[in-house]
Design an enzyme around this catalytic site. Structure first.
Site, PDB file in Angstrom:
ATOM      1  N   HIS A   1       0.853  -1.189   0.000  1.00 29.70           N
ATOM      2  CA  HIS A   1       0.000   0.000   0.000  1.00 29.70           C
ATOM      3  C   HIS A   1       0.885   1.235   0.000  1.00 29.70           C
ATOM      4  O   HIS A   1       1.984   1.240   0.560  1.00 29.70           O
ATOM      5  CB  HIS A   1      -0.926   0.006   1.221  1.00 29.70           C
ATOM      6  CG  HIS A   1      -2.023   1.015   1.133  1.00 29.70           C
ATOM      7  ND1 HIS A   1      -1.868   2.315   1.582  1.00 29.70           N
ATOM      8  CD2 HIS A   1      -3.285   0.935   0.631  1.00 29.70           C
ATOM      9  CE1 HIS A   1      -2.990   2.981   1.363  1.00 29.70           C
ATOM     10  NE2 HIS A   1      -3.862   2.166   0.788  1.00 29.70           N
TER      11      HIS A   1
ATOM     12  N   ASP B   1      -7.930  -4.794  -0.755  1.00 29.57           N
ATOM     13  CA  ASP B   1      -8.377  -5.568  -1.909  1.00 29.57           C
ATOM     14  C   ASP B   1      -8.108  -7.067  -1.762  1.00 29.57           C
ATOM     15  O   ASP B   1      -8.694  -7.870  -2.482  1.00 29.57           O
ATOM     16  CB  ASP B   1      -7.686  -5.070  -3.181  1.00 29.57           C
ATOM     17  CG  ASP B   1      -8.074  -3.649  -3.529  1.00 29.57           C
ATOM     18  OD1 ASP B   1      -9.279  -3.361  -3.523  1.00 29.57           O
ATOM     19  OD2 ASP B   1      -7.180  -2.826  -3.785  1.00 29.57           O
TER      20      ASP B   1
END
Length: 455
Positions: free
Chosen positions: A335, A394
């Site tokens: 991320h 996700d």
């Protein structure tokens, strides 16, 4: 080999178009060394990967580090909506029905609703859900798109024509428009899915209206299920996913897009359509589907999906561009901001475990855990990075949607259904504070040339 499809071009023009493509590639190429020479913040990010500060917000706070004696140190990720920890907003009570509505109220108005306020707000959302038969017939059912994000854009833009006062950007009018979009987007998405499936896959066309007594999550499942039935756990898991996707700071691509477009003074429907266009991109909203596809590919090709060595070896092949889509990416890992953990992923992982037990898919859940562990370790060693690498939101969301029986075409639209709450809050914040039009600088690095004289 041509990488384009131009129905208007005949064979005679193909070679000329190839030349235009080549000229376009040459014209658009900039010496990458110039970015460093002029200290350009590509992607609005510093050289250390931190985002360039471009605005202020009170809507949400994304926390990934602790500052110790002026030095950033990795920390467990935290996400706050209007100052409240998102894990508290989601909660753990299976009987809790309106977490998404509560989070939307909080994002828009900066305060938690009491029971009466939440009930009134939920009633307002339900009252605005209806789509006219004319809109369904003339907009959703005509020329359905294979990618439902484009269908959402088309429908949102067309709502402009159904609004008696579309260009009024006063706070009261934009709030009205925002509440209508929050209410209508779930039905638009589900109906668009059924329309595409009917006209392109020749499936039966059966669409259900929403129920006023249902929450947003319950209505989505109700509209998607042939019998309209669902369990408390299923609705609760989807409700939690909607909360966790509702907002993530002003700097994410689609929300920043909303700020940029809103700053120009344009209408709500144009601003939201622009955000949907951003979210459609595979670098932003489409990653959960890529995770699901990658995991399927691994289970089919890695040998024994329960064997750590087999899983690690296949992940290495993916990184070496020898497997899956050949891009060398392990989707759902890493991320831009979070370090030790993404709080949204941590919460969804817990719900994924509960749902997997209820659905008899414990082996699939164990496989996800194994891939998450091995991928994080491989990426750390391969990249030689100081910042830890964690799974992001996700990684488990696509798995959860698949267990809920949600069609893959609706994965990214579900993201939009949720994020409309955050987009609306940021649009209103931009308008309330009457900011300047957002216009960053680009430096010209070409050459000035004399125009040739005519012969």
């Amino acid at each position: 080999m041509k990488t384009y499809s131009m129905m208007a071009l005949n064979d005679k023009l193909d070679s000329r178009f190839d030349e235009l493509v080549e000229n376009c590639m040459k014209s658009g190429a900039i010496d990458l060394n110039l970015y460093q020479e002029y200290d350009v913040k590509r992607g609005l990010r510093d050289s250390n990967g931190s985002g360039v500060l471009t605005g202020l917000t009170e809507i949400s706070d994304v926390c990934a580090y602790n500052i110790v004696e002026g030095v950033k140190e990795p920390a467990q990720g935290r996400l706050y909506y209007q100052g409240y920890d998102v894990k508290d907003l989601v909660g753990t009570d299976i009987d809790k029905r309106y977490s998404f509505e509560q989070a939307t109220y909080l994002l828009l108005f900066g305060m938690l609703p009491d029971r009466e306020q939440l009930k009134t707000f939920s009633d307002i959302i339900c009252s605005l859900q209806e789509l006219s038969g004319q809109f369904v017939r003339d907009v959703i059912m005509k020329a359905p798109s294979a990618n439902l994000m484009n269908a959402l854009q088309k429908s949102v833009l067309t709502l402009y024509s159904y609004d008696a006062n579309p260009d009024d950007i006063s706070v009261s009018n934009v709030l009205r428009q925002s509440l209508q979009l929050v209410s209508k987007l779930p039905m638009i998405a589900v109906y668009s899915f059924y329309a595409y499936r009917h006209f392109h896959d020749f499936a039966s066309l059966v669409i259900k209206p929403t129920k006023n007594e249902y929450s947003t999550a319950e209505n989505i499942l109700h509209m998607l299920r042939p019998d309209g039935e669902f369990t408390k756990l299923e609705a609760r898991v989807l409700d939690a996913a909607l909360v966790l996707h509702a907002e993530h700071g002003g700097g994410n691509n689609s929300t920043f897009t909303n700020h940029v477009v809103t700053s120009s003074g344009t209408d709500t429907y144009s601003a939201v359509a622009a955000s949907i266009a951003s979210l459609k991109g595979p670098r932003h909203g489409g990653a959960n589907l890529k995770v699901l596809q990658m995991m399927r590919d691994m289970k089919e090709n890695c040998g024994d999906p329960s064997d750590r060595e087999h899983v690690r070896a296949y992940l290495q092949k993916i990184l070496n561009r020898e497997a899956f889509d050949g891009l060398g990416l392990i989707y759902g890992m890493g991320h831009a901001v979070y370090t030790l953990s993404d709080p949204r992923e941590v919460i969804l992982k817990g719900y994924a475990e509960k749902l997997a037990k209820a659905k008899g898919r414990e082996d699939d859940y164990a496989f996800y855990l194994l891939v998450e562990e091995e991928a994080a370790d491989l990426l750390m060693h391969r990249s030689h990075v100081m910042k830890p690498i964690c799974a992001n939101v996700d990684f488990y969301s696509g798995f959860i949607y698949s267990m809920l029986g949600i069609p893959e075409e609706l994965f990214t639209p579900l993201f939009a259904i949720s994020r409309i709450s955050g987009w609306s809050a940021h649009r209103l914040e931009e308008l309330v504070n009457k900011g300047k039009i957002i216009r960053p600088a680009y430096k010209y690095v070409g050459e000035h040339r004399d125009f040739p004289k005519e012969d």
